[in-house]
Design an enzyme around this catalytic site. Structure first.
Site, short mmCIF file in Angstrom:
data_model
loop_
_atom_site.label_atom_id
_atom_site.label_comp_id
_atom_site.label_asym_id
_atom_site.label_seq_id
_atom_site.Cartn_x
_atom_site.Cartn_y
_atom_site.Cartn_z
N GLU A 6 25.75 -36.57 -40.48
CA GLU A 6 24.96 -35.81 -41.46
C GLU A 6 23.49 -35.98 -41.14
O GLU A 6 23.12 -36.56 -40.12
CB GLU A 6 25.27 -36.32 -42.87
CG GLU A 6 25.08 -37.81 -43.03
CD GLU A 6 25.61 -38.34 -44.35
OE1 GLU A 6 25.84 -37.54 -45.27
OE2 GLU A 6 25.80 -39.57 -44.46
N ASP A 26 17.12 -40.52 -48.34
CA ASP A 26 17.17 -39.47 -47.32
C ASP A 26 15.77 -39.02 -46.89
O ASP A 26 15.46 -37.82 -46.92
CB ASP A 26 17.95 -38.26 -47.84
CG ASP A 26 19.30 -38.65 -48.42
OD1 ASP A 26 20.00 -39.43 -47.77
OD2 ASP A 26 19.64 -38.19 -49.51
#
Length: 510
Positions: free
Chosen positions: A177, A13
């Site tokens: 997301e 991420d």
């Protein structure tokens, strides 16, 4: 030219910014602490670890492993001389780590308590107002396709408004997301992944107002490449005006590895990668021209001789760090104490004092020389691999003397404290207190252990094991000292060094 992946390591991420000619990147780390690693680069390709944004988490829960919880996808921004790192704890809320010095100490504060708010990204608008866009965790609140926006105070200490939905991707972008909010040439852009980690795609929202309405477009997907689900990351503009996008690819057993893509604009829309199959959507590149010229100066440290007065940045614990886990001062190496687990069985999956490192290559060897200064039966010093199926090889003190012990474990409940079963797979009598232990990780995603009394001639012990990922992370290399009978002891393993060597194609050899 550079080649992708730029880092074959689990920096999950990622988000990236540029300050002057320096680039800074953060990544998630879940239950492994210190957390949220901060990396630095001058060319977006060669990176070095410089810090962590979170030393420990202020909840008793994280004094034990909390698999799949902890620090999820962060974002980093630089505003008015301060580095802000927004960090979601999916069970506790949104936290902000801040510092004027990326090499210094970060202060951690709670922005907002909430369950299920994840992947926050701050934005300071031209009128002085500040905002945060964020997503939701389906595992915590049953939502996985919506992005909301809230106003926050410019100093990032509190939320000032109720969430307003700015995108609902239930049909268009399921499992949306990782939003990152930017402003460029009169538009607000939100770059985000959709469709899930394994097979998803990279999307963008565009609007003239920060509250929308937003238009939607897919701007990068796997296409004809072997880069599955090119997933969330960060957009950055280089000093020469070129655009770049840093993102991850999930390779499962070894986690989420990093790719760098060229980016441009076409009719007001971002385009990432290169057109390869005529569908008008970018696909990841295998290689491209370097963003900046010059010799590479940085690398991620792996090996360690433990001669400093503090632990190397390549190391993390499986829970909040505690001073009583280890000692460095005045020793010929790192002492890891043979601790009991005061909460449950003394299994590796349950061990807060497991000392871990991210593999930096798909094939490598890890070798240590360790002396076991055992005080009680059950004292053990070991090396191993942490994942949903795991193993470790150690030297252990029994009532009859020393033995080499190979343990295997299988995780039956993967989240939070979880559950695992372990068994003693193989033993070998050993008449000394010092041994060389080696772990060989192979390109075929298997690994095997070996031992030596002299550091020259090694003997394999046990079979090859399949590599397995951990919860939301790739497999971890580890050192671990413990009392396997789960009793109190003042014993310890003294690790003289760790040598980690990347291997080329094929199996690593003894």
């Amino acid at each position: 030219m550079y080649q992708n992946p730029i880092l074959y390591a689990d920096y999950s991420d990622p988000d990236v910014i540029r300050v002057g000619e320096d680039y800074y990147m953060v990544a998630s780390s879940f239950t492994y602490l210190p957390g949220v690693p901060l990396l630095h680069s001058r060319d977006l390709v060669h990176w070095e670890m410089i810090n962590y944004c979170v030393r420990s988490l202020p909840f008793e829960k994280y004094d034990r492993p909390s698999h799949g919880s902890g620090t999820w996808a962060p974002s980093i921004r630089y505003h008015e001389g301060i580095f802000y790192v927004f960090i979601p704890l999916p069970d506790e809320g949104i936290y902000v780590a801040s510092s004027k010095d990326p090499y210094g100490e970060f202060t951690l504060c709670c922005l907002h308590e909430a369950k299920g708010w994840i992947d926050p990204c701050p934005f300071w608008d031209e009128d002085g107002k500040a905002y945060m866009v964020f997503a939701y965790a389906n595992s915590r609140c049953g939502i996985k396709h919506r992005l909301d926006l809230v106003e926050i105070d410019p100093e990032c200490t509190k939320v000032l408004s109720e969430p307003i939905a700015i995108f609902d991707g239930e049909q268009l972008g399921p499992t949306t997301e990782g939003p990152k909010l930017y402003q460029y040439q009169g538009y607000y852009y939100i770059l985000m992944p959709s469709g899930g980690v394994a097979t998803g795609w990279q999307s963008v929202l565009r609007a003239k107002s920060i509250y929308g309405p937003y238009e939607y477009r897919i701007i990068m997907h796997q296409g004809n490449t072997d880069v599955n689900g090119p997933h969330q990351g960060g957009w950055v503009i280089a000093p020469d005006g070129r655009h770049w996008f840093l993102h991850f690819q999930d390779v499962h057993e070894l986690g989420r590895i990093l790719h760098l893509q060229p980016m441009c604009f076409n009719n007001g829309w971002p385009f990432i990668g290169v057109e390869q199959n005529g569908d008008g959507i970018g696909e990841p590149v295998k290689e491209w021209r370097l963003p900046a010229k010059g010799e590479p100066r940085y690398q991620i440290k792996k090996s360690d001789d433990f001669t400093g007065d503090s632990l190397g940045l390549q190391w993390q614990w499986q829970a909040n760090p505690k001073d009583f886990y280890y000692s460095l001062a005045g020793h010929s190496g790192l002492r890891l104490f043979c601790l009991a687990n005061d909460k449950r069985e003394n299994l590796l999956w349950y061990a807060p004092n497991a000392f871990t490192q991210i593999p930096q290559h798909p094939a490598c060897s890890m070798t240590t020389k360790v002396r076991l200064l055992g005080k009680e039966a059950g004292d053990m010093a070991s090396i191993g691999v942490i994942g949903h199926a795991y193993a470790y090889l150690g030297i252990q003190l029994t009532k009859k003397g020393h033995v080499l012990c190979l343990y295997t474990g299988a995780v039956t409940e993967k989240n939070l404290e979880g559950k695992a079963i372990e068994e003693l797979s193989k033993t070998c009598s050993y008449d000394m207190d010092t041994v060389y232990l080696r772990l060989e990780l192979y390109h075929n995603k298997t690994y095997r252990f070996a031992w030596s009394s002299d550091g020259i001639r090694y003997t394999f012990m046990g079979k090859e094991f399949p590599l397995r990922r951990a919860t939301w992370t790739g497999a971890k290399l580890c050192l671990w000292s413990a009392n396997k009978e789960n009793g109190s002891s003042e014993g310890y393993g003294e690790y003289e060094f760790i040598h980690i060597e990347d291997r080329g194609n094929g199996k690593a050899g003894l």
